[in-house]
Design an enzyme around this catalytic site. Structure first.
Site, PDB file in Angstrom:
ATOM      1  N   HIS A  88       0.865  -1.201   0.000  1.00 20.47           N
ATOM      2  CA  HIS A  88       0.000   0.000   0.000  1.00 20.47           C
ATOM      3  C   HIS A  88       0.892   1.239   0.000  1.00 20.47           C
ATOM      4  CE1 HIS A  88      -3.422   2.488   0.625  1.00 20.47           C
ATOM      5  NE2 HIS A  88      -3.689   2.245   1.888  1.00 20.47           N
ATOM      6  N   HIS A 120      -2.338  -2.442  -9.516  1.00 16.65           N
ATOM      7  CA  HIS A 120      -3.305  -1.778  -8.636  1.00 16.65           C
ATOM      8  C   HIS A 120      -4.561  -2.626  -8.598  1.00 16.65           C
ATOM      9  CE1 HIS A 120      -5.860   1.315  -6.889  1.00 16.65           C
ATOM     10  NE2 HIS A 120      -4.736   1.927  -6.552  1.00 16.65           N
ATOM     11  N   ASP A 129       2.634   5.411  -6.756  1.00 17.21           N
ATOM     12  CA  ASP A 129       3.902   5.351  -6.006  1.00 17.21           C
ATOM     13  C   ASP A 129       5.120   5.284  -6.899  1.00 17.21           C
ATOM     14  OD1 ASP A 129       1.882   3.460  -3.991  1.00 17.21           O
ATOM     15  OD2 ASP A 129       2.915   5.239  -3.250  1.00 17.21           O
TER      16      ASP A 129
HETATM   17  C1  SDX Z   1      -1.412   2.054  -3.370  1.00 15.49           C
HETATM   18  O1  SDX Z   1      -6.133   0.695  -3.115  1.00 15.49           O
HETATM   19  C2  SDX Z   1      -5.641   1.874  -3.403  1.00 15.49           C
HETATM   20  O2  SDX Z   1      -6.306   2.745  -3.899  1.00 15.49           O
HETATM   21  C3  SDX Z   1      -4.192   2.051  -3.006  1.00 15.49           C
HETATM   22  C4  SDX Z   1      -3.547   3.352  -3.453  1.00 15.49           C
HETATM   23  C5  SDX Z   1      -4.142   4.555  -2.738  1.00 15.49           C
HETATM   24  O3  SDX Z   1      -4.037   5.658  -3.271  1.00 15.49           O
HETATM   25  O4  SDX Z   1      -4.610   4.370  -1.573  1.00 15.49           O
HETATM   26  O5  SDX Z   1      -3.698   3.535  -4.854  1.00 15.49           O
HETATM   27  C6  SDX Z   1      -2.055   3.365  -3.109  1.00 15.49           C
HETATM   28  O6  SDX Z   1      -1.373   1.234  -2.497  1.00 15.49           O
HETATM   29  C7  SDX Z   1      -0.887   1.764  -4.746  1.00 15.49           C
HETATM   30  C8  SDX Z   1      -0.321   0.307  -4.878  1.00 15.49           C
HETATM   31  C9  SDX Z   1       1.112   0.340  -4.338  1.00 15.49           C
HETATM   32  N1  SDX Z   1       1.669  -1.038  -4.225  1.00 15.49           N
HETATM   33  C10 SDX Z   1       2.645  -1.446  -5.043  1.00 15.49           C
HETATM   34  O7  SDX Z   1       3.120  -0.781  -5.977  1.00 15.49           O
HETATM   35  C11 SDX Z   1       3.188  -2.824  -4.678  1.00 15.49           C
HETATM   36  C12 SDX Z   1       3.293  -3.690  -5.939  1.00 15.49           C
HETATM   37  N2  SDX Z   1       1.947  -4.013  -6.424  1.00 15.49           N
HETATM   38  C13 SDX Z   1       1.306  -5.167  -5.932  1.00 15.49           C
HETATM   39  O8  SDX Z   1       1.707  -5.738  -4.761  1.00 15.49           O
HETATM   40  C14 SDX Z   1      -0.142  -5.359  -6.365  1.00 15.49           C
HETATM   41  O9  SDX Z   1      -0.211  -4.973  -7.674  1.00 15.49           O
HETATM   42  C15 SDX Z   1      -1.216  -4.662  -5.549  1.00 15.49           C
HETATM   43  C16 SDX Z   1      -1.113  -4.976  -4.101  1.00 15.49           C
HETATM   44  C17 SDX Z   1      -1.101  -3.180  -5.746  1.00 15.49           C
HETATM   45  C18 SDX Z   1      -2.566  -5.139  -6.100  1.00 15.49           C
HETATM   46  O10 SDX Z   1      -2.703  -6.460  -5.735  1.00 15.49           O
HETATM   47  P1  SDX Z   1      -3.951  -7.319  -6.241  1.00 15.49           P
HETATM   48  O11 SDX Z   1      -4.998  -6.486  -6.876  1.00 15.49           O
HETATM   49  O12 SDX Z   1      -4.372  -8.199  -5.108  1.00 15.49           O
HETATM   50  O13 SDX Z   1      -3.354  -8.134  -7.430  1.00 15.49           O
HETATM   51  P2  SDX Z   1      -2.766  -9.571  -7.276  1.00 15.49           P
HETATM   52  O14 SDX Z   1      -1.795  -9.599  -6.156  1.00 15.49           O
HETATM   53  O15 SDX Z   1      -3.922 -10.523  -7.235  1.00 15.49           O
HETATM   54  O16 SDX Z   1      -1.948  -9.745  -8.639  1.00 15.49           O
HETATM   55  C19 SDX Z   1      -2.599 -10.170  -9.819  1.00 15.49           C
HETATM   56  C20 SDX Z   1      -1.482 -10.811 -10.653  1.00 15.49           C
HETATM   57  C21 SDX Z   1      -0.674 -11.864  -9.899  1.00 15.49           C
HETATM   58  O17 SDX Z   1      -0.121 -12.752 -10.858  1.00 15.49           O
HETATM   59  P3  SDX Z   1      -0.880 -14.187 -11.127  1.00 15.49           P
HETATM   60  O18 SDX Z   1      -1.010 -14.858  -9.762  1.00 15.49           O
HETATM   61  O19 SDX Z   1      -2.255 -13.818 -11.705  1.00 15.49           O
HETATM   62  O20 SDX Z   1       0.018 -14.931 -12.097  1.00 15.49           O
HETATM   63  O21 SDX Z   1      -0.530  -9.782 -11.021  1.00 15.49           O
HETATM   64  C22 SDX Z   1       0.729 -10.111 -10.435  1.00 15.49           C
HETATM   65  C23 SDX Z   1       0.479 -11.085  -9.302  1.00 15.49           C
HETATM   66  O22 SDX Z   1       1.627 -11.905  -9.078  1.00 15.49           O
HETATM   67  N3  SDX Z   1       1.266  -8.837  -9.931  1.00 15.49           N
HETATM   68  C24 SDX Z   1       2.522  -8.442 -10.062  1.00 15.49           C
HETATM   69  C25 SDX Z   1       2.578  -7.162  -9.488  1.00 15.49           C
HETATM   70  N4  SDX Z   1       1.378  -6.833  -9.008  1.00 15.49           N
HETATM   71  C26 SDX Z   1       0.561  -7.880  -9.278  1.00 15.49           C
HETATM   72  N5  SDX Z   1       3.615  -9.058 -10.613  1.00 15.49           N
HETATM   73  C27 SDX Z   1       4.767  -8.342 -10.573  1.00 15.49           C
HETATM   74  N6  SDX Z   1       4.900  -7.097 -10.051  1.00 15.49           N
HETATM   75  C28 SDX Z   1       3.817  -6.486  -9.491  1.00 15.49           C
HETATM   76  N7  SDX Z   1       3.942  -5.265  -8.967  1.00 15.49           N
END
Ligand code: SDX
Length: 434
Positions: free
Chosen positions: A266, A307, A366
Site C-alpha cells: 500500500h 493496482h 507510487d
Molecule cells: C497504493 O487501493 C488503493 O487505492 C491504493 C492506493 C491509494 O491511493 O490508496 O492507490 C495506493 O497502495 C498503490 C499500490 C502500491 N503497491 C505497489 O506498488 C506494490 C506492488 N503491487 C502489488 O503488490 C499489487 O499490484 C497490488 C497490491 C497493488 C494489487 O494487488 P492485487 O490487486 O491483489 O493483485 P494480485 O496480487 O492478485 O496480482 C494479480 C497478478 C498476480 O499474478 P498471477 O497470480 O495472476 O500470475 O498480477 C501479479 C500477481 O503476481 N502482480 C505483479 C505485481 N502486481 C501484481 N507481478 C509483478 N509485479 C507487481 N507489482
C-alpha cells in the site's frame, strides 16, 4: 421507480430470499446481501474484490478508464487548477470553497499547525534510528490525549475541528519525525508560509539559517499532497472506517489508517520503489529484475506497478511523471536522475511485456512519487510519512461521512473450515488430575 431485486439460485433451486439492488450515480450498481444470512449463506470475498463496504459521495475511481474524481472533479483538473488546501476543503465539505470560505479555511489550518509542547517530549523516547512511520503512528494516536474535551463525535463542530487540527498538524509532526532522525532541533511552523512551503521549511530549515524554498519545488510538494489526498475505499481508508465504526476517537482512527498505510503493498510502496531502483542500480540489470517479477516461483514484485482497481494507467502517475520532469529540471544535475532513467526504462519495458499487459499492471501513484521526493531532498524513509500527510483529508472525510449518519459496527463473518465440535479427551483429564 420499480424496486429492483436479485434472486439467488443455489444448485438450480431458487432461494426465497430477495436481495434489493441499488443504483449508483457512477460505476457498478450493488446487490444488498444483508438479507442473505436468512437463507443460511454468507458472501465470500477475501480482499473485498467485489464488495462495496459502504456508500459514499466522496471519490469515484473507474479502474478500466483511468478515471479519478474527487467530489466529481477530475484529478487532472484539480492538479492543474487547485491547491492541496482547497482540495482538502472540497473533500471535507463536498463543494469547492468560495473566496471567503477558502481564506477562512486556509487561516484556520495556518493557526492550528503548532503542536502542544509536550508532544516534543514524546520524541525523546524514540531511538534516532526509529523509522519515521513508527514515530508518526505513535504521536498521532497520542494527540487524543490533548483534546479529550473536543472529541464528541456526534457534534459536527467537534468533527470539523478535529479534521482541521489533524490536517494542520500532520506536516509539523512529519517534519518532527525527520528532524529527530537527523538530530536537528524541531522547526516551528511559520504562519507567513503556505502549507507545502511551511512543510519544507520545517523539514530543511534550521535555527541557524532559513531554507529558501523555490516556488517550483513548493508547488511540486503541494501537488504530491493533493494527488494523495483520497482514493475511495483503499486499505488504509477502510481501516479508518472500521476503527471509526466502533466509536473510537478520530485521532485513534487516523493512527490505525497510518499503520495500515505503512505496508509495502500500500503506501509503503513509494519507499519500496526507490529501494528497488537503487537495487537495480543500472539499466543493464533491469531485465534480471523483470524476469524475477514474472517468475511464478519468486514472490518478487515490481514495486510501483499494479493496482487493485486501476487496470489501465493510474491518472495520478501520469501527472506525477510530468512533475518529475519539472522537478529534475529545477534541481538540475544535483538530482540523481539515474534512478529516473531506470524508472522510465523499467516502465517502457514493463508496458511492452506480455506478462504485465496480460495482468494490466501499469505504474501506480507510487512509481514516480518517490523520485520526485528524492529530488526534493526527502529521504526514502520519509516517503510514506508524506503519503500519510497527504491522505489525511481523505481519511477524515470518509470518517466524517460515516459518523455523521447512521452507522453500525463493522463486523465481517467467515467461512469456517476448522474442526467440528469435539470433547476434551478423558485421557488428558486423568493425566491432568493425577
Ligand atoms: C497504493 O487501493 C488503493 O487505492 C491504493 C492506493 C491509494 O491511493 O490508496 O492507490 C495506493 O497502495 C498503490 C499500490 C502500491 N503497491 C505497489 O506498488 C506494490 C506492488 N503491487 C502489488 O503488490 C499489487 O499490484 C497490488 C497490491 C497493488 C494489487 O494487488 P492485487 O490487486 O491483489 O493483485 P494480485 O496480487 O492478485 O496480482 C494479480 C497478478 C498476480 O499474478 P498471477 O497470480 O495472476 O500470475 O498480477 C501479479 C500477481 O503476481 N502482480 C505483479 C505485481 N502486481 C501484481 N507481478 C509483478 N509485479 C507487481 N507489482
Amino acid at each position: 421507480m420499480t424496486e429492483r431485486k436479485a434472486q439467488l439460485i443455489v444448485d438450480g433451486k431458487p432461494e426465497s430470499v430477495e436481495l434489493p439492488v441499488y443504483g449508483s450515480s457512477l460505476g457498478p450498481d450493488v446487490i444488498d446481501v444483508r438479507g442473505l444470512i436468512e437463507s443460511g449463506y454468507f458472501t465470500y470475498d477475501p480482499g473485498f474484490m467485489s464488495t462495496a463496504a459502504c456508500d459514499s459521495d466522496i471519490t469515484y475511481i473507474n479502474g478500466s478508464d483511468g478515471v479519478l474524481l474527487y467530489r466529481g472533479y477530475p484529478i487532472e483538473q484539480l492538479a492543474e487548477h487547485s491547491s492541496y488546501l482547497e482540495t482538502c476543503y472540497l473533500l471535507l465539505h463536498g463543494e469547492l470553497p468560495d473566496a471567503g470560505q477558502k481564506l477562512e479555511f486556509e487561516n484556520n489550518i495556518r493557526y492550528h499547525t503548532m503542536v502542544d509542547q509536550q508532544i516534543h517530549q514524546f520524541f525523546n523516547g524514540f531511538p534516532r534510528t526509529a523509522h519515521p512511520m513508527s514515530m508518526l503512528v505513535s504521536v498521532v494516536g497520542a494527540l487524543s490525549a490533548f483534546y479529550h474535551h473536543t472529541l464528541d463525535i456526534s457534534d459536527p463542530e467537534h468533527r470539523m475541528l478535529v479534521a482541521r487540527r489533524i490536517i494542520a498538524k500532520m506536516p509539523t509532526l512529519a517534519a518532527m519525525c525527520y528532524k529527530h532522525g537527523v538530530g536537528q532541533p524541531f522547526m516551528y511552523p511559520r504562519n507567513s508560509l503556505g502549507f507545502a512551503e511551511n512543510f519544507l521549511h520545517m523539514m530543511f530549515g534550521t535555527p541557524c539559517e532559513e531554507k529558501e524554498v523555490s516556488p517550483v519545488l513548493a508547488r511540486a510538494m503541494d501537488l504530491i499532497f493533493l494527488l494523495h489526498a483520497d482514493h475511495e475505499q483503499n486499505a488504509s481508508t477502510s481501516t479508518v472506517r472500521l476503527a471509526g465504526s466502533t466509536g473510537a476517537n478520530p485521532f485513534s482512527c487516523i493512527a490505525a489508517g497510518i499503520a495500515a498505510l505503512w505496508g509495502p503493498a500500500h503506501g509503503g510502496a513509494n519507499e519500496a520503489v526507490l529501494d528497488m531502483l537503487a537495487e537495480i542500480g543500472s539499466e543493464s540489470r533491469i531485465d534480471e529484475f523483470i524476469a524475477r517479477a514474472k517468475d511464478p516461483n519468486d514472490s518478487y514484485r515490481l514495486m510501483g506497478f499494479g493496482h487493485r482497481v486501476y487496470k489501465n494507467f493510474d491518472p495520478r502517475a501520469t501527472v506525477m511523471r510530468e512533475v518529475c520532469n519539472e522537478v529534475l529540471d529545477e534541481v538540475g544535475e544535483a538530482a540523481d536522475d539515474t534512478l529516473f532513467r531506470i524508472a522510465r526504462r523499467l516502465e517502457q519495458i514493463a508496458l511492452e511485456d506480455d506478462y504485465f499487459i496480460a495482468r494490466k499492471l501499469y505504474p501506480n501513484v507510487d512509481f514516480y512519487s518517490g523520485i520526485i521526493l528524492k529530488a526534493l531532498g526527502i529521504p526514502t524513509s520519509m516517503f510514506t510519512v508524506i503519503f500519510a500527510t497527504g491522505r489525511t483529508p481523505g481519511w477524515m472525510a470518509h470518517w466524517n461521512e460515516m459518523v455523521s449518519g447512521p452507522y453500525r459496527i463493522g463486523r465481517p463473518r467467515q467461512l469456517y473450515r476448522g474442526p467440528a465440535k469435539r470433547d476434551y479427551p478423558a485421557v488428558q483429564i486423568t493425566a491432568a488430575v493425577s
